[in-house]
Design a protein around this motif. Structure first.
Motif, PDB file in Angstrom:
ATOM      1  N   LEU A 179      58.892  78.359  58.994  1.00 43.69           N
ATOM      2  CA  LEU A 179      58.542  79.070  57.883  1.00 43.69           C
ATOM      3  C   LEU A 179      58.024  78.424  56.656  1.00 43.69           C
ATOM      4  O   LEU A 179      57.084  78.876  56.111  1.00 43.69           O
ATOM      5  N   LEU A 180      58.683  77.260  56.299  1.00 43.26           N
ATOM      6  CA  LEU A 180      58.037  76.585  55.236  1.00 43.26           C
ATOM      7  C   LEU A 180      56.488  76.178  55.205  1.00 43.26           C
ATOM      8  O   LEU A 180      55.853  76.300  54.357  1.00 43.26           O
ATOM      9  N   GLN A 181      56.240  75.812  56.561  1.00 40.95           N
ATOM     10  CA  GLN A 181      54.854  75.491  56.704  1.00 40.95           C
ATOM     11  C   GLN A 181      53.825  76.703  56.619  1.00 40.95           C
ATOM     12  O   GLN A 181      52.666  76.393  56.533  1.00 40.95           O
ATOM     13  N   ALA A 182      54.335  77.850  56.878  1.00 42.67           N
ATOM     14  CA  ALA A 182      53.569  79.041  56.972  1.00 42.67           C
ATOM     15  C   ALA A 182      53.229  79.797  55.732  1.00 42.67           C
ATOM     16  O   ALA A 182      52.702  80.408  55.417  1.00 42.67           O
ATOM     17  N   LEU A 183      54.203  79.281  54.668  1.00 42.81           N
ATOM     18  CA  LEU A 183      54.036  79.804  53.399  1.00 42.81           C
ATOM     19  C   LEU A 183      52.837  79.554  52.638  1.00 42.81           C
ATOM     20  O   LEU A 183      52.308  78.648  52.891  1.00 42.81           O
ATOM     21  N   PRO A 184      52.320  80.754  51.921  1.00 49.13           N
ATOM     22  CA  PRO A 184      51.024  80.283  51.082  1.00 49.13           C
ATOM     23  C   PRO A 184      51.143  79.229  50.135  1.00 49.13           C
ATOM     24  O   PRO A 184      52.338  78.755  49.615  1.00 49.13           O
ATOM     25  N   ASP A 185      50.170  78.445  50.149  1.00 49.66           N
ATOM     26  CA  ASP A 185      50.137  77.351  49.153  1.00 49.66           C
ATOM     27  C   ASP A 185      50.412  77.892  47.611  1.00 49.66           C
ATOM     28  O   ASP A 185      50.982  76.830  46.813  1.00 49.66           O
ATOM     29  N   ASN A 186      49.947  79.097  47.338  1.00 51.89           N
ATOM     30  CA  ASN A 186      50.457  79.277  45.947  1.00 51.89           C
ATOM     31  C   ASN A 186      51.613  80.002  45.780  1.00 51.89           C
ATOM     32  O   ASN A 186      51.941  80.550  44.554  1.00 51.89           O
ATOM     33  N   TRP A 187      52.324  79.979  46.488  1.00 52.53           N
ATOM     34  CA  TRP A 187      53.793  80.630  46.430  1.00 52.53           C
ATOM     35  C   TRP A 187      54.631  79.457  45.492  1.00 52.53           C
ATOM     36  O   TRP A 187      54.762  78.319  46.046  1.00 52.53           O
ATOM     37  N   GLY A 188      55.359  79.894  44.363  1.00 53.29           N
ATOM     38  CA  GLY A 188      55.990  79.049  43.478  1.00 53.29           C
ATOM     39  C   GLY A 188      57.479  79.377  43.670  1.00 53.29           C
ATOM     40  O   GLY A 188      57.875  80.015  44.569  1.00 53.29           O
ATOM     41  N   GLU A 189      58.017  78.734  42.777  1.00 50.68           N
ATOM     42  CA  GLU A 189      59.619  78.935  42.781  1.00 50.68           C
ATOM     43  C   GLU A 189      60.140  80.272  42.910  1.00 50.68           C
ATOM     44  O   GLU A 189      61.003  80.546  43.530  1.00 50.68           O
ATOM     45  N   ARG A 190      59.467  81.230  42.132  1.00 49.11           N
ATOM     46  CA  ARG A 190      59.855  82.707  41.895  1.00 49.11           C
ATOM     47  C   ARG A 190      59.661  83.427  43.450  1.00 49.11           C
ATOM     48  O   ARG A 190      60.642  83.838  43.841  1.00 49.11           O
ATOM     49  N   GLU A 191      58.558  83.133  44.110  1.00 54.46           N
ATOM     50  CA  GLU A 191      58.571  83.682  45.437  1.00 54.46           C
ATOM     51  C   GLU A 191      59.524  83.108  46.428  1.00 54.46           C
ATOM     52  O   GLU A 191      60.088  83.908  47.132  1.00 54.46           O
TER      53      GLU A 191
END
Length: 276
Positions: free
Chosen positions: A249-261
């Motif tokens: 899951l972590l590898q699939a998250l968008p690069d622009n996802w920050g702490e909030r998301e």
């Protein structure tokens, strides 16, 4: 608060887990809170949503009793049969437990998923939706058409789609799964669990990139505030260890996802939908 929003415990000797057989030796043993505790600590998870694993009232009573004794069980999703005239009485009894947060409909196990469109079922579900009850939906991608029709009749359902509706990842299935999920995502009270994906892939030959397209599609459709992380442990052990599920899951998250998301995905959304 960081939450694993989908995991199970069981004791084989209880005898109502018909799907757990010696043919699956990795699962054919007891799994209890002490077994999961090291994984929760390793990933700094504060607790879990414990989900029913057997279609019986007795199993829901069992997992509620586990919740009484373990602080890491933050909420319990039990089981109800909406075709059973006694479902309301069971629900009223369960809801008195402080950790009961909802129930799950096991559409996956129905030979004919169109039964969820029968008037009595729709009326029962509408009653729970009117009350704002949270309902998990265990459904396979091949059963999404009836679910779409059900939501047309119960559009205000506070629902959680388990395991991204189980697309056939091993076959690289995208359609019609994506079309149906796009419709379902249009209902603002529906959430989606990013869980159960490794077991829909090739158990022995999956690669992290196999899941990226599915994770990204779900995130695009539901947004960061209606998705939940779930390990589906210990069922995931058929194909992956807990650490691997998290890494996928972590590898699939968008690069622009920050702490909030990430905070929303890994806990805040679960607190919201399950009212923890």
């Amino acid at each position: 608060m960081r939450i694993d929003a989908h995991q199970h415990y069981w004791k084989i000797e209880r005898g109502d887990y018909g799907w757990i057989t010696p043919e699956y030796p990795v699962l054919y043993r007891d799994f209890l809170p002490a077994d999961l505790s090291p994984h929760l600590k390793a990933h700094q998870l504060d607790g879990t949503i414990l989900v029913q694993a057997a279609p019986t009232i007795e199993e829901t009573e069992f997992i509620l009793s586990l919740a009484d004794a373990d602080a890491t069980i933050l909420g319990v999703v039990g089981w109800l049969d909406l075709f059973d005239p006694a479902h309301r009485g069971h629900y009223e009894r369960f809801r008195r437990h402080p950790k009961f947060v909802g129930f799950r409909i096991m559409i996956q196990d129905m030979p004919d998923a169109s039964r969820i469109l029968e008037p009595a079922f729709v009326e029962a579900l509408r009653g729970y939706a009117d009350e704002g009850a949270t309902v998990d939906l265990l459904v396979k991608s091949s059963q999404l058409e009836p679910l779409v029709k059900l939501l047309e009749q119960v559009p205000h359902l506070r629902g959680v789609i388990d395991h991204i509706a189980k697309p056939r990842i091993r076959d690289r299935e995208i359609e019609p799964w994506l079309t149906h999920m796009r419709v379902l995502a249009g209902y603002p009270n529906l959430y989606c669990k990013l869980s159960g994906m490794v077991t829909e892939a090739d158990h022995h030959n999956w690669k992290p990139e196999d899941f990226k397209v599915y994770v990204r599609r779900v995130l695009d459709l539901f947004g960061p505030d209606r998705v939940l992380f779930g390990s589906d442990w210990p069922v995931c052990l058929l194909a992956a260890e807990y650490d691997q599920v998290m890494d996928v899951l972590l590898q699939a998250l968008p690069d622009n996802w920050g702490e909030r998301e990430r905070a929303a995905l890994f806990g805040l959304n679960a607190r919201n939908v399950y009212r923890i």
